[in-house]
Design a protein around this motif. Structure first.
Motif, PDB file in Angstrom:
ATOM      1  N   TYR A   1      95.228  73.397  55.129  1.00  0.00           N
ATOM      2  CA  TYR A   1      95.406  72.710  53.844  1.00  0.00           C
ATOM      3  C   TYR A   1      96.748  73.022  53.193  1.00  0.00           C
ATOM      4  CZ  TYR A   1      93.896  70.907  49.261  1.00  0.00           C
ATOM      5  OH  TYR A   1      93.770  70.188  48.088  1.00  0.00           O
TER       6      TYR A   1
ATOM      7  N   ASP B   1      99.533  73.569  54.618  1.00  0.00           N
ATOM      8  CA  ASP B   1     100.656  72.856  55.225  1.00  0.00           C
ATOM      9  C   ASP B   1     100.881  71.535  54.498  1.00  0.00           C
ATOM     10  OD1 ASP B   1     101.506  74.585  57.382  1.00  0.00           O
ATOM     11  OD2 ASP B   1      99.537  74.205  58.248  1.00  0.00           O
ATOM     12  N   LEU B   2      99.814  70.984  53.958  1.00  0.00           N
ATOM     13  CA  LEU B   2      99.899  69.755  53.173  1.00  0.00           C
ATOM     14  C   LEU B   2     100.272  70.042  51.733  1.00  0.00           C
ATOM     15  CD1 LEU B   2      96.715  67.580  53.784  1.00  0.00           C
ATOM     16  CD2 LEU B   2      99.085  66.929  54.152  1.00  0.00           C
ATOM     17  N   PHE B   3      99.544  70.970  51.141  1.00  0.00           N
ATOM     18  CA  PHE B   3      99.706  71.300  49.723  1.00  0.00           C
ATOM     19  C   PHE B   3      99.859  72.818  49.606  1.00  0.00           C
ATOM     20  CE2 PHE B   3      96.546  67.701  49.853  1.00  0.00           C
ATOM     21  CZ  PHE B   3      97.428  66.691  49.481  1.00  0.00           C
TER      22      PHE B   3
ATOM     23  N   THR C   1     101.020  74.853  47.386  1.00  0.00           N
ATOM     24  CA  THR C   1     100.529  75.385  46.109  1.00  0.00           C
ATOM     25  C   THR C   1     100.030  74.209  45.270  1.00  0.00           C
ATOM     26  OG1 THR C   1     102.784  75.241  45.270  1.00  0.00           O
ATOM     27  CG2 THR C   1     102.062  77.405  46.010  1.00  0.00           C
TER      28      THR C   1
ATOM     29  N   LEU D   1      96.066  63.706  58.527  1.00  0.00           N
ATOM     30  CA  LEU D   1      95.330  63.483  57.282  1.00  0.00           C
ATOM     31  C   LEU D   1      94.929  62.017  57.270  1.00  0.00           C
ATOM     32  CD1 LEU D   1      94.412  64.532  54.440  1.00  0.00           C
ATOM     33  CD2 LEU D   1      96.520  63.520  53.568  1.00  0.00           C
TER      34      LEU D   1
ATOM     35  N   ASN E   1     100.613  62.206  60.123  1.00  0.00           N
ATOM     36  CA  ASN E   1     100.771  63.417  60.945  1.00  0.00           C
ATOM     37  C   ASN E   1     101.191  64.597  60.078  1.00  0.00           C
ATOM     38  OD1 ASN E   1     100.275  62.088  63.458  1.00  0.00           O
ATOM     39  ND2 ASN E   1     102.280  61.116  63.196  1.00  0.00           N
TER      40      ASN E   1
ATOM     41  N   ASN F   1     103.961  73.855  58.320  1.00  0.00           N
ATOM     42  CA  ASN F   1     105.028  73.949  57.340  1.00  0.00           C
ATOM     43  C   ASN F   1     105.573  75.384  57.359  1.00  0.00           C
ATOM     44  OD1 ASN F   1     106.513  74.159  55.003  1.00  0.00           O
ATOM     45  ND2 ASN F   1     104.984  73.159  53.692  1.00  0.00           N
TER      46      ASN F   1
END
Lengths: 386, 79
Positions: free
Chosen positions: A183, A185-187, A189, A235, A249, A253
């Motif tokens: 999660y 890697d997407l968001f 913080t 996602l 994709n 991160n």
């Protein structure tokens, strides 16, 4: 997994009950056996939890844990189709388990009628093979993500808002033995709380959790059976209003604070405070121009200059130039493993840059007091003042 | 250069609709972020949001082409 589960082979009734999936070539008796030997923790018995639990129960998962501390309320019933009007006020986890047990007596249910938090998350999750997160708040989502990362558990993720849903699979075991994106890697913080309304604040179409929760159950079953391709590294986004879908994709991160190149979060934290933006800001270290000069005379000092290009051309100390408004997008260019002195013209912008970077987990930054102006006045008057 | 924006969740509220065309001067994705913040100051609250271009999440240094689609997907928490 209990010992009896391991030797619990499919019986005659199982073969009949699960016939329609057993006869699918990709699934087969072997797939059913794997489900029977699996233990899944479902977090949240709400809108997403209802279809997740109903389909996992029907599919014949061996052991299902249900975490929910809440009670059935009337505003739940528009979408939480597992519950009915007579059950208002009843504890959700227990009520869900009782009803699901009727659907499939062959499943062992474990009721966790409590909130999941930093104190109990690792212990709760450790007892299961797979986690499915249908919780309803961001703090729990970061908590469950981080706990699954630390425990090396695969996490099926789904979340909803009005007409939109998201689905993914985080921290999935890959063929090479490493784990897929998570999660953060997407968001990495969370944005401020007002940017992430809950269903009670933002609303949700009743049928949406039915769609998204069913997709989550589908991913869980695929992962446990080992068939098809999961949403690991992708996602999936769905908009029920225009029926548009995206499958994006996700890559690892490098700045991910738990699994990136320089992890700063090494254990579970206080997620409520973290998501409310209440994380105590670390004080900002400072260095005077005299101290910096002494250091530069004796060793190599890492310098980052956050002024604009034209200012840098007027006068500089040879630091790496990353203007303040580019700092966040060029995070990876700033070392985390040694002290870095940040500077600007007077010390204000570099302080701002350090505040931003400390939120991204940097702990090694020092602000140059008075900036290049102080340097020009006190150390090197031959430098152009501007 | 013309860039197509597709917004989800709260980003849709901020930019006033799901689809938007944005005229940006440079080719770097960071320019789109700055343009969004200057046209829609509330977007500043999503300043740390990662952008996807076409079907991939990318860094702000990504070079855009005419008619690329920038997808804004803020976190949602409902369940």
């Amino acid at each position: 997994m209990t010992t009896s589960d391991c030797y619990n082979h499919l019986n005659k009734e199982d073969l009949l009950r699960y016939n329609r999936q057993i006869i699918i070539p990709e699934f087969g008796e072997a797939g059913q056996q794997k489900l029977k030997e699996s233990a899944v923790l479902v977090i949240g018995a709400g809108g997403l939890g209802a279809p997740i639990l109903q389909y996992l129960t029907a599919a014949g998962i061996g052991r299902i844990g249900i975490v929910d501390f809440d009670e059935v309320s009337i505003s739940n019933l528009q979408r939480q189709v597992l519950f009915n009007t007579e059950e208002l006020g009843q504890p959700k986890a227990k009520t869900a388990a009782e009803k699901l047990q009727l659907q499939n007596p062959g499943v062992d249910f474990e009721v966790h009628n409590c909130p999941i938090n930093s104190q109990n998350a690792l212990q709760l999750i450790a007892a299961y093979d797979l986690v499915v997160d249908g919780s309803d708040n961001l703090a729990t989502r970061y908590l469950v993500n981080d706990a699954c990362f630390f425990l090396k558990k695969t996490l099926v993720y789904g979340a909803i808002f009005r007409f939109e849903g998201q689905v993914s699979v985080f921290n999935a075991l890959k063929a090479d033995g490493t784990r897929g994106p998570n999660y953060r890697d997407l968001f990495p913080t969370p944005p401020p709380p007002e940017m992430v309304p809950s269903c009670s604040e933002g609303g949700v179409l009743g049928v949406l959790p039915g769609i998204i929760g069913s997709m989550m159950a589908n991913e869980a079953i695929k992962l446990l059976v080992g068939m098809g391709e999961s949403l690991s590294g992708k996602l999936f986004v769905f908009d029920a209003l225009d029926f548009s879908t995206f499958k994006l994709n996700i890559e690892a991160n490098p700045d991910n604070p738990i699994s990136g190149q320089h992890p700063t979060i090494k254990q579970l934290v206080d997620y409520e405070a973290f998501c409310m933006g209440e994380v105590k800001e670390a004080p900002i270290k400072e260095i005077s121009v005299q101290e910096l000069k002494a250091r530069m005379d004796s060793s190599l000092v890492e310098l980052v200059d956050v002024r604009e290009d034209y200012e840098y051309e007027i006068a500089n100390l040879g630091g790496k130039l990353i203007p303040l408004n580019k700092v966040i997008s060029r995070l990876s260019e700033i070392p985390r493993d040694k002290e870095v002195v940040m500077m600007c013209k007077m010390g204000g912008r570099s302080k701002k840059a350090i505040e931003l970077l400390q939120k991204e987990g940097f702990e090694n930054l020092i602000n140059l007091k008075g900036g290049i102006t102080a340097w020009q006045k006190e150390i090197d008057p031959s430098m152009t003042a501007y | 250069m013309k860039i197509k924006i597709t917004a989800f969740g709260i980003a849709k509220d901020i930019v006033g609709g799901k689809h938007l065309e944005l005229e940006v001067s440079g080719a770097e994705l960071s320019g789109v972020r700055q343009e969004l913040i200057s046209q829609f100051p509330d977007f500043g609250k999503l300043a740390s949001l990662k952008f996807a271009v076409n079907t991939n999440y990318v860094d702000d240094s990504c070079q855009l082409n005419e008619n690329d689609e920038v997808v804004l997907i803020p976190p949602v928490s409902g369940g």
